[in-house]
Design an enzyme around this catalytic site. Structure first.
Site, PDB file in Angstrom:
ATOM      1  N   LYS A 187      26.359 -43.769  -5.530  1.00  0.00           N
ATOM      2  CA  LYS A 187      26.616 -43.250  -4.170  1.00  0.00           C
ATOM      3  C   LYS A 187      26.365 -44.387  -3.190  1.00  0.00           C
ATOM      4  CE  LYS A 187      24.706 -41.800  -0.880  1.00  0.00           C
ATOM      5  NZ  LYS A 187      25.285 -42.446   0.329  1.00  0.00           N
ATOM      6  N   GLU A 262      14.137 -50.755  -4.367  1.00  0.00           N
ATOM      7  CA  GLU A 262      14.191 -52.081  -3.731  1.00  0.00           C
ATOM      8  C   GLU A 262      14.277 -51.813  -2.234  1.00  0.00           C
ATOM      9  OE1 GLU A 262      13.968 -54.961  -5.127  1.00  0.00           O
ATOM     10  OE2 GLU A 262      14.087 -54.319  -7.208  1.00  0.00           O
ATOM     11  N   CYS A 296      17.251 -57.769   3.114  1.00  0.00           N
ATOM     12  CA  CYS A 296      15.918 -57.207   2.877  1.00  0.00           C
ATOM     13  C   CYS A 296      14.863 -58.298   2.907  1.00  0.00           C
ATOM     14  CB  CYS A 296      15.914 -56.503   1.534  1.00  0.00           C
ATOM     15  SG  CYS A 296      16.545 -57.537   0.209  1.00  0.00           S
ATOM     16  N   GLU A 393      10.645 -53.619  10.488  1.00  0.00           N
ATOM     17  CA  GLU A 393      11.844 -54.332  10.027  1.00  0.00           C
ATOM     18  C   GLU A 393      12.948 -54.179  11.081  1.00  0.00           C
ATOM     19  OE1 GLU A 393      14.097 -52.713   6.707  1.00  0.00           O
ATOM     20  OE2 GLU A 393      14.190 -54.716   5.821  1.00  0.00           O
TER      21      GLU A 393
HETATM   22  P1  NAD Z   1      19.028 -46.504   4.093  1.00  0.00           P
HETATM   23  O1  NAD Z   1      17.719 -46.252   3.429  1.00  0.00           O
HETATM   24  O2  NAD Z   1      19.274 -45.905   5.419  1.00  0.00           O
HETATM   25  O3  NAD Z   1      20.226 -45.985   3.154  1.00  0.00           O
HETATM   26  C1  NAD Z   1      20.383 -46.481   1.827  1.00  0.00           C
HETATM   27  C2  NAD Z   1      21.152 -45.460   1.003  1.00  0.00           C
HETATM   28  O4  NAD Z   1      20.354 -44.283   0.851  1.00  0.00           O
HETATM   29  C3  NAD Z   1      22.467 -45.006   1.630  1.00  0.00           C
HETATM   30  O5  NAD Z   1      23.421 -44.869   0.605  1.00  0.00           O
HETATM   31  C4  NAD Z   1      22.106 -43.652   2.224  1.00  0.00           C
HETATM   32  O6  NAD Z   1      23.182 -42.768   2.370  1.00  0.00           O
HETATM   33  C5  NAD Z   1      21.137 -43.135   1.183  1.00  0.00           C
HETATM   34  N1  NAD Z   1      20.226 -42.081   1.645  1.00  0.00           N
HETATM   35  C6  NAD Z   1      19.867 -41.772   2.906  1.00  0.00           C
HETATM   36  N2  NAD Z   1      18.961 -40.772   2.914  1.00  0.00           N
HETATM   37  C7  NAD Z   1      18.755 -40.432   1.619  1.00  0.00           C
HETATM   38  C8  NAD Z   1      17.902 -39.477   0.953  1.00  0.00           C
HETATM   39  N3  NAD Z   1      17.096 -38.677   1.624  1.00  0.00           N
HETATM   40  N4  NAD Z   1      17.928 -39.441  -0.395  1.00  0.00           N
HETATM   41  C9  NAD Z   1      18.728 -40.271  -1.102  1.00  0.00           C
HETATM   42  N5  NAD Z   1      19.542 -41.181  -0.541  1.00  0.00           N
HETATM   43  C10 NAD Z   1      19.557 -41.266   0.804  1.00  0.00           C
HETATM   44  O7  NAD Z   1      19.209 -48.078   4.136  1.00  0.00           O
HETATM   45  P2  NAD Z   1      20.385 -48.898   4.837  1.00  0.00           P
HETATM   46  O8  NAD Z   1      20.220 -48.841   6.320  1.00  0.00           O
HETATM   47  O9  NAD Z   1      21.676 -48.493   4.245  1.00  0.00           O
HETATM   48  O10 NAD Z   1      20.071 -50.382   4.305  1.00  0.00           O
HETATM   49  C11 NAD Z   1      19.179 -51.225   4.923  1.00  0.00           C
HETATM   50  C12 NAD Z   1      17.833 -51.186   4.236  1.00  0.00           C
HETATM   51  O11 NAD Z   1      17.981 -51.545   2.870  1.00  0.00           O
HETATM   52  C13 NAD Z   1      16.852 -52.183   4.825  1.00  0.00           C
HETATM   53  O12 NAD Z   1      15.599 -51.583   4.961  1.00  0.00           O
HETATM   54  C14 NAD Z   1      16.815 -53.282   3.779  1.00  0.00           C
HETATM   55  O13 NAD Z   1      15.633 -54.042   3.806  1.00  0.00           O
HETATM   56  C15 NAD Z   1      16.989 -52.516   2.523  1.00  0.00           C
HETATM   57  N6  NAD Z   1      17.464 -53.375   1.431  1.00  0.00           N
HETATM   58  C16 NAD Z   1      16.617 -53.718   0.427  1.00  0.00           C
HETATM   59  C17 NAD Z   1      17.033 -54.577  -0.587  1.00  0.00           C
HETATM   60  C18 NAD Z   1      16.106 -55.010  -1.706  1.00  0.00           C
HETATM   61  O14 NAD Z   1      16.601 -55.483  -2.718  1.00  0.00           O
HETATM   62  N7  NAD Z   1      14.790 -54.888  -1.558  1.00  0.00           N
HETATM   63  C19 NAD Z   1      18.332 -55.089  -0.564  1.00  0.00           C
HETATM   64  C20 NAD Z   1      19.171 -54.716   0.468  1.00  0.00           C
HETATM   65  C21 NAD Z   1      18.733 -53.850   1.465  1.00  0.00           C
END
Ligand code: NAD
Length: 490
Positions: A187, A262, A296, A393
């Site tokens: 997803k 992650e 990230c 962040e």
């Molecule tokens: P997000 O947490 O808002 O969303 C990530 C995913 O989770 C999306 O597909 C979203 O639809 C889904 N989601 C949202 N609510 C959910 C729930 N309750 N249950 C299950 N899934 C749900 O993150 P974002 O804004 O898309 O991405 C940015 C974030 O990702 C930043 O915090 C960044 O640091 C992190 N990130 C981490 C890594 C790593 O490897 N550590 C890599 C890339 C990005």
């Protein structure tokens, strides 16, 4: 208006619309215009996808598949990624505004990543443990026996990904999951549905058995929650924000799903007074301004020794102000737009917070002439580690400069955060480089560089930056259960 690229979801080896027929548009952030349409998959679609993944997992064909067979599937997929990766790179640049130069590199590495996991599939083996029992107790004969372990696939995996490197992040999960023998429901983020469906096209071409890899897309964040709550999902492999990670961990607790996360970061670059300044400027720039700070591992806190503070900040500001900002599809561009309106507004909000907190915006801020969601490389000085801009962040091109006076103080400031993803040490002293690297409470540390990553090394976070690791042997473990099998030898 241009014709929008139209996608269907991929469930059980078939392309379909959402059961409800609903769709949503994905916006190109460079022009602030919709460019693609994807299915708005709902609960019924998620149920169908999980059912297909479960059927595939339990099927005779997949359950008894030889690792060599799964390796062959991954090699076929890798070859297709080699061929079509450059096209998907362009598609992703439209979806999230990331530089085409970086996308091309990522898709080249994506093929390497799949070849790597193909090579791992037939190297998953257990241990043999001899004579594991204590001496027999009188009148209670204990047969001499041995025990061996088997590594078995964890089951149906929900692969939930964010928007900043959507395709690459999905392949980081797909590779080891298939090598281990799992099946997948992916997803992608509501902001970037395209690349997961492009990967599904290649999976289809590579002739993966139906149901082994499925993709649902939705504009509703609840879709991810429904997938995590599904009783037939055995493991959630999540990349995204810490707030969502916590929600997933809580939801997964209901039936003890395996979870790897992650998550976000607030990583520090430590620039010591003995650093080579051009090297440190280059490293700090890569840490915070690459991908417009939307990574990230972004080195969003820059800790600088008092003695070199002014000269270092002046050199950093010069370099930041000379970056070429523009259309990410142009190979000459060094920084593109913020990936979506929501994140743009969030970053802009933090610039106000910075000023309210008494920090000084030395350079940067919103771009005055480019039409997309552009924010210039921004340097904020007079920051203390207790300010919100140093603790939260931001996920944008904003470097917060914090002064320090001693190595001990620099380490203390770097570790004074809820996060623990990455960090960098800039010094010409080998001893100091390793001494400090060992004391940083983070999953990765770079010395005199930043942002080097590979699927061959483990990646992940300490503290609130995550659970578990992706990449390398640790990344494979996350998709395996260990079973102990006992055999008497008498
Ligand atoms: P997000 O947490 O808002 O969303 C990530 C995913 O989770 C999306 O597909 C979203 O639809 C889904 N989601 C949202 N609510 C959910 C729930 N309750 N249950 C299950 N899934 C749900 O993150 P974002 O804004 O898309 O991405 C940015 C974030 O990702 C930043 O915090 C960044 O640091 C992190 N990130 C981490 C890594 C790593 O490897 N550590 C890599 C890339 C990005």
């Amino acid at each position: 208006m241009a014709v929008l690229r139209t996608y269907q979801q991929y469930i059980d080896g078939k392309w379909t619309d959402a059961v409800s027929g609903a769709t949503f548009e994905s916006e190109n952030p460079t022009f602030r215009e919709p460019w693609a349409v994807a299915p708005d998959s709902g609960k019924e679609d998620i149920d169908l996808a999980v059912a297909a993944a479960r059927r595939a997992f339990e099927s005779e064909e997949w359950r008894t598949s030889l690792p060599q067979y799964r390796a062959r599937l991954l090699r076929r997929l890798a070859a297709l990624v080699e061929k079509y990766g450059p096209d998907i790179a362009e598609i992703e640049t439209q979806d999230n505004g990331k530089l085409i130069t970086e996308q091309r590199l990522q898709w080249m590495l994506a093929a390497e990543l799949l070849y790597y996991w193909a090579g791992m599939a037939d190297k998953i083996d257990g241990r043999m443990i001899a004579a594991p029992l204590p001496l027999p107790v009188k009148n209670l004969p204990i047969p001499e026996s041995f025990v061996y372990t088997r590594r078995e696939p964890v089951g149906v995996v929900a692969a939930i990904t964010p928007w900043n490197s959507p395709g690459g992040q999905l392949l980081y999960k797909l590779g080891p999951a298939i090598a281990a023998g799992c099946t997948i429901v992916a997803k992608p983020s509501e902001h970037t549905p395209a690349s997961a469906l492009e990967i599904a096209k290649l999976v289809d071409k590579a002739e993966f058995p139906a149901g082994v890899f499925n993709v649902v897309t939705s504009q509703d964040r609840e879709a991810g929650a429904a997938l995590v709550a599904h009783p037939d999902v055995h493991k959630v492999s999540f990349t995204g924000s810490t707030a969502t990670g916590k929600a997933i961990v809580r939801a997964a607790a209901d039936n003890m799903k395996r979870v790897t996360c992650e998550l976000g970061g607030k990583s520090a670059s430590l620039v010591f007074d003995d650093a080579d300044i051009p090297t440190a400027v280059k490293g700090v720039m890569a840490g915070i301004f690459a991908a417009a700070g939307q990574t990230c591992m972004a080195g969003s806190r820059v800790l600088v020794h008092e003695d070199i503070h002014d000269s270092f900040v002046a050199a950093l500001a010069d370099a930041a102000q000379s970056m070429v900002i523009g259309d990410p599809i142009d190979p000459a561009t060094q920084m593109g737009p913020i990936s979506n309106r929501q994140n743009y507004e969030k970053v802009m909000g933090y610039l106000e917070v910075a000023e309210d907190e008494g920090a000084r915006i030395l350079c940067g801020g919103p771009h005055e002439t480019l039409g997309g969601y552009y924010i210039k490389p921004t340097i904020v000085t007079n920051v203390t580690n207790s300010m919100r801009i140093a603790r939260e962040e931001i996920f944008g091109p904003v470097a917060s400069i914090i002064r320090f006076n001693s190595e001990e103080e620099a380490i203390a400031i770097a570790n004074d955060t809820e996060y623990g993803l990455g960090g960098a040490v800039f010094t010409q002293s080998i001893a100091r480089a390793h001494r400090v690297a060992h004391r940083l409470r983070t999953g990765s540390v770079w010395i005199n560089t930043y942002r080097l990553v590979t699927h061959m090394a483990p990646f992940g976070g300490y503290k609130e930056s995550g659970w578990g690791r992706e990449g390398s042997l640790e990344g494979l473990d996350a998709f395996l259960e260990t079973k102990a099998v006992w055999t008497p030898v008498e």
